[in-house]
Design a protein around this motif. Structure first.
Motif, PDB file in Angstrom:
ATOM      1  N   ARG A 179       3.283  -0.895  -0.069  1.00 35.14           N
ATOM      2  CA  ARG A 179       3.197  -1.436  -1.424  1.00 35.14           C
ATOM      3  C   ARG A 179       3.612  -2.905  -1.512  1.00 35.14           C
ATOM      4  N   GLU A 224       4.490  10.666   0.037  1.00 35.77           N
ATOM      5  CA  GLU A 224       5.489  11.100  -0.940  1.00 35.77           C
ATOM      6  C   GLU A 224       5.524  12.624  -1.055  1.00 35.77           C
ATOM      7  N   ILE A 241       6.151   3.618   3.083  1.00 35.85           N
ATOM      8  CA  ILE A 241       5.635   3.500   1.710  1.00 35.85           C
ATOM      9  C   ILE A 241       5.988   2.129   1.129  1.00 35.85           C
ATOM     10  N   CYS A 273       0.137   6.498  -0.140  1.00 33.65           N
ATOM     11  CA  CYS A 273       1.525   6.677  -0.593  1.00 33.65           C
ATOM     12  C   CYS A 273       1.731   8.082  -1.157  1.00 33.65           C
TER      13      CYS A 273
END
Length: 446
Positions: free
Chosen positions: A266, A189, A262, A185
């Motif tokens: 998660r 990001e 992402i 991630c």
């Protein structure tokens, strides 16, 4: 995102059913010719089976006559469905034995395929279902292999979401999985936050963080490929070349798609298995003989279990002292935690026993529902009592685990109708048949 994952599996199920439906046809085709051609393709040579012998017919007629007599006798207390099931099984066995199409070679191959299970085992093992993928009932190890194969088959069509599921479902250590997810991630990001920074668009594969946190986790490289990374050689300042994962903007529809990836990383969860109850219906004599539990019921390996029992016996011999109630309960709980699963048997007034397999951390309401869904009159209230006479209450005990109720590793509960329906039961002889007929067909041969 959870809905998207659910739709993903639903689509795969529909695709699988569609493929099994067979080839389609044009609307302009002659219906009769097409149907006849399909029929010819499906024709299978019919094997003529020999009829029942005269002795078998006489035995079947006699058994059915006994059933008729017992049906007319309201005082008869044995489950009528059980006897019907036994007669049906005997007739089916007679057909199989008298069939000339059953060859010795096929019987031998079937025997070789069936696992050898000790006769005194209460269950042949622990089995699971995976409703997301299929309705098969398999041991855990086989399901793990099937889930892995299923997910890798989907990579070509849905690489991003499938890679997320592989990461969560095909690796064991949860801490390492969480570390990998957070690292991945962070990579994505950084690209979203700093789209023009070249340093965030390359990952050196020999980098310690990557080689320790990401690369060992199955599915991580597939996810980076779905995110637009490709593996290639990149020249260093000293002229040497190294393997890098390089982000290519043209490999993804948009940078916003990385945000979706992402979220999927998660929010995705491992594909869950459901414990199969491995339902059995036993006669009293069979229940008495089938008491031993297989090794799969234990949380410890057989060697560890034997060693602990030996140490416990030695400790007890050294210290012959009075023990308090609290000490005894503590030892009892420690003993029960050796087991992962438990056998629950429910004895009905006609002597028949219904058996199911449960996790030791499942709650009493699971047992209550298991019994209820197998009852012929599932809408009527009932009670279950422990061997010590404790009446289990669905309102008070619903959320207590099997360990809390001391039902581990194996317990026989006694079934009884609730007092609120006692008069109704007395007026209805049909309530003397407890289990559904299709469940009674599971009665094992003596």
């Amino acid at each position: 995102m959870a809905d998207k994952i659910k739709k993903f599996f639903q689509k795969k199920k529909v695709d699988a059913k569609f493929k099994l439906a067979g080839p389609g046809h044009k609307l302009s085709e002659d219906t009769l010719s097409s149907s006849s051609s399909n029929t010819s393709q499906r024709l299978v040579p019919v094997v003529k089976r020999a009829g029942l012998s005269e002795e078998a017919k006489v035995a079947a007629d006699a058994a059915l006559a006994r059933l008729q007599q017992k049906r007319e006798n309201p005082a008869f207390n044995t489950s009528l469905a059980a006897i019907q099931a036994q007669v049906k099984k005997e007739l089916e066995n007679e057909k199989v034995q008298s069939s000339p199409s059953t060859t010795t070679s096929s019987e031998d191959s079937l025997k070789r395929e069936q696992p050898v299970v000790a006769k005194n085992f209460a269950a042949s093992g622990i089995f699971f279902r995976c409703p997301m993928i299929s309705n098969d009932v398999l041991p855990r190890d086989e399901w793990k292999a099937n889930i892995k194969a299923f997910l890798y088959e989907q990579l070509e069509h849905e690489r991003g979401l499938t890679a997320c599921l592989i990461i969560h479902s095909c690796n064991i250590n949860r801490d390492k999985i969480d570390t990998c997810v957070e690292t991945l991630c962070k990579y994505l990001e950084n690209i979203i936050t700093y789209p023009e920074e070249e340093k965030y668009q390359k990952i050196r594969m020999s980098n310690r963080a990557f080689s320790e946190r990401v690369q060992p986790i199955e599915g991580s490289l597939e996810l980076l490929q779905a995110a637009g990374f490709t593996q290639q050689k990149v020249a260093n300042a000293d002229g040497t070349e190294e393997d890098y994962l390089v982000f290519r903007r043209e490999n993804v529809p948009s940078v916003e798609s990385l945000t979706t990836l992402i979220e999927a990383l998660r929010s995705a969860e491992p594909i869950q298995l459901e414990l199969d109850r491995n339902v059995q219906v036993l006669l009293p004599s069979q229940a008495a003989a089938k008491m031993q539990l297989p090794d799969t019921f234990y949380a410890l390996t057989p060697e560890e279990l034997k060693r602990e029992q030996q140490l416990r016996a030695e400790a007890m011999e050294r210290s012959q002292m009075l023990r308090t109630k609290a000490m005894r309960e503590k030892d009892e709980l420690r003993e029960m935690r050796k087991y992962k699963f438990a056998i629950i048997r429910v004895r009905f007034p006609d002597g028949i026993l219904l058996q199911g397999t449960f996790s030791v951390y499942e709650r009493y309401n699971e047992i209550h529902e298991f019994v209820q869904e197998n009852l012929e009159h599932g809408g009527l209230p009932f009670n279950l009592c422990t061997p010590l006479g404790q009446k289990l209450n669905i309102d008070e005990d619903a959320n207590k685990t099997l360990i809390d109720l001391r039902l581990v590793p194996a317990t026989v509960l006694t079934f009884g109708w609730h007092t609120s329906v006692a008069e109704q039961i007395q007026r209805s002889p049909s309530c003397n048949v407890y289990l559904k007929p299709e469940i009674m067909l599971l009665v094992q041969e003596v």
